[in-house]
Write a protein that holds these residues in place. Structure first.
Motif, PDB file in Angstrom:
ATOM      1  N   ASN A   1      45.431  24.081  37.455  1.00  0.00           N
ATOM      2  CA  ASN A   1      44.172  24.580  37.997  1.00  0.00           C
ATOM      3  C   ASN A   1      44.426  26.025  38.420  1.00  0.00           C
ATOM      4  OD1 ASN A   1      42.039  25.319  39.701  1.00  0.00           O
ATOM      5  ND2 ASN A   1      41.721  23.209  40.385  1.00  0.00           N
ATOM      6  N   ILE A   2      44.071  26.961  37.565  1.00  0.00           N
ATOM      7  CA  ILE A   2      44.403  28.367  37.814  1.00  0.00           C
ATOM      8  C   ILE A   2      43.731  28.882  39.076  1.00  0.00           C
ATOM      9  CG2 ILE A   2      42.591  29.324  36.329  1.00  0.00           C
ATOM     10  CD1 ILE A   2      46.178  30.689  36.830  1.00  0.00           C
ATOM     11  N   ALA A   3      42.516  28.461  39.351  1.00  0.00           N
ATOM     12  CA  ALA A   3      41.821  28.932  40.558  1.00  0.00           C
ATOM     13  C   ALA A   3      42.565  28.481  41.810  1.00  0.00           C
ATOM     14  CB  ALA A   3      40.383  28.422  40.577  1.00  0.00           C
TER      15      ALA A   3
ATOM     16  N   LEU B   1      45.977  30.410  42.125  1.00  0.00           N
ATOM     17  CA  LEU B   1      45.787  31.779  42.607  1.00  0.00           C
ATOM     18  C   LEU B   1      45.402  31.802  44.083  1.00  0.00           C
ATOM     19  CD1 LEU B   1      44.005  33.334  39.506  1.00  0.00           C
ATOM     20  CD2 LEU B   1      46.359  33.743  40.274  1.00  0.00           C
ATOM     21  N   ARG B   2      44.564  30.860  44.523  1.00  0.00           N
ATOM     22  CA  ARG B   2      44.198  30.778  45.945  1.00  0.00           C
ATOM     23  C   ARG B   2      45.438  30.543  46.801  1.00  0.00           C
ATOM     24  NH1 ARG B   2      41.102  26.932  48.076  1.00  0.00           N
ATOM     25  NH2 ARG B   2      40.303  28.310  49.656  1.00  0.00           N
ATOM     26  N   LYS B   3      46.298  29.607  46.365  1.00  0.00           N
ATOM     27  CA  LYS B   3      47.522  29.324  47.132  1.00  0.00           C
ATOM     28  C   LYS B   3      48.412  30.558  47.210  1.00  0.00           C
ATOM     29  CE  LYS B   3      48.116  24.371  46.732  1.00  0.00           C
ATOM     30  NZ  LYS B   3      48.882  23.931  47.891  1.00  0.00           N
ATOM     31  N   MET B   4      48.514  31.271  46.102  1.00  0.00           N
ATOM     32  CA  MET B   4      49.327  32.481  46.098  1.00  0.00           C
ATOM     33  C   MET B   4      48.747  33.536  47.029  1.00  0.00           C
ATOM     34  SD  MET B   4      50.358  32.711  42.077  1.00  0.00           S
ATOM     35  CE  MET B   4      50.871  34.391  42.208  1.00  0.00           C
TER      36      MET B   4
ATOM     37  N   ILE C   1      48.938  36.570  52.133  1.00  0.00           N
ATOM     38  CA  ILE C   1      48.292  36.936  53.400  1.00  0.00           C
ATOM     39  C   ILE C   1      49.188  36.548  54.572  1.00  0.00           C
ATOM     40  CG2 ILE C   1      46.386  36.358  54.958  1.00  0.00           C
ATOM     41  CD1 ILE C   1      44.612  36.165  52.404  1.00  0.00           C
ATOM     42  N   GLU C   2      49.783  35.356  54.511  1.00  0.00           N
ATOM     43  CA  GLU C   2      50.660  34.914  55.596  1.00  0.00           C
ATOM     44  C   GLU C   2      51.886  35.816  55.737  1.00  0.00           C
ATOM     45  OE1 GLU C   2      53.287  31.001  56.749  1.00  0.00           O
ATOM     46  OE2 GLU C   2      51.431  30.710  55.633  1.00  0.00           O
ATOM     47  N   LEU C   3      52.426  36.263  54.616  1.00  0.00           N
ATOM     48  CA  LEU C   3      53.632  37.089  54.650  1.00  0.00           C
ATOM     49  C   LEU C   3      53.338  38.562  54.951  1.00  0.00           C
ATOM     50  CD1 LEU C   3      55.585  35.703  51.573  1.00  0.00           C
ATOM     51  CD2 LEU C   3      56.092  35.316  53.989  1.00  0.00           C
ATOM     52  N   TYR C   4      52.289  39.118  54.350  1.00  0.00           N
ATOM     53  CA  TYR C   4      52.087  40.561  54.377  1.00  0.00           C
ATOM     54  C   TYR C   4      50.745  41.011  54.956  1.00  0.00           C
ATOM     55  CZ  TYR C   4      55.948  39.942  51.170  1.00  0.00           C
ATOM     56  OH  TYR C   4      57.128  39.553  50.598  1.00  0.00           O
TER      57      TYR C   4
END
Length: 134
Positions: free
Chosen positions: A32-34, A37-40, A45-48
């Protein structure tokens, strides 16, 4: 009259012709590409944070992290103090006994005869603040 921006709910993505084979392999392996990509995006956001990944300070942080991860690739264990990860100054807390990892070898004195099998070089381990690498 208010000029609120309407949030997009659909994005189209056109790949460049010079994408790598690994790019396409990753893309094709996603069920599920969507969702992938959301997870990425949430991980980034959490890291940077929410700044553009093209901003200098975000790019610098990402490069530093990739450098550290590449240097650690194949290593058996890693112990990092929470104060280093949180960006605080590293300190030694004498109230917490230091645990020794079974993968860390004891230091041995350097032998006078380097050709002997028991001769090992001494390794000088120092605390390093990852933010000071770059």
């Amino acid at each position: 009259m208010t000029t609120e921006k309407k949030r997009k709910t659909q994005y189209n993505w056109k790949f460049k012709s010079n994408e790598t084979d690994e790019f396409y392999e990753w893309f094709e392996n996603q069920d599920n590409i969507a969702l992938s990509l959301r997870k990425m995006v949430y991980h980034i956001i959490e890291l940077y944070g929410t700044d553009s990944v093209l901003d200098h300070h975000v790019d610098k942080e990402m490069s530093r992290d990739m450098f550290i991860l590449e240097a650690l690739r194949g290593k058996e264990a890693l112990t990092v103090k929470d104060s280093i990860l949180s960006g605080g100054s590293p300190r030694i807390d004498s109230s917490i006994p230091e645990k020794r990892s079974s993968s860390v070898q004891e230091e041995r004195p350097v032998s006078e005869e380097p050709n002997k099998p028991e001769a090992k070089s001494k390794v000088n381990y120092q605390e390093v603040n990852p933010k000071s690498i770059f």
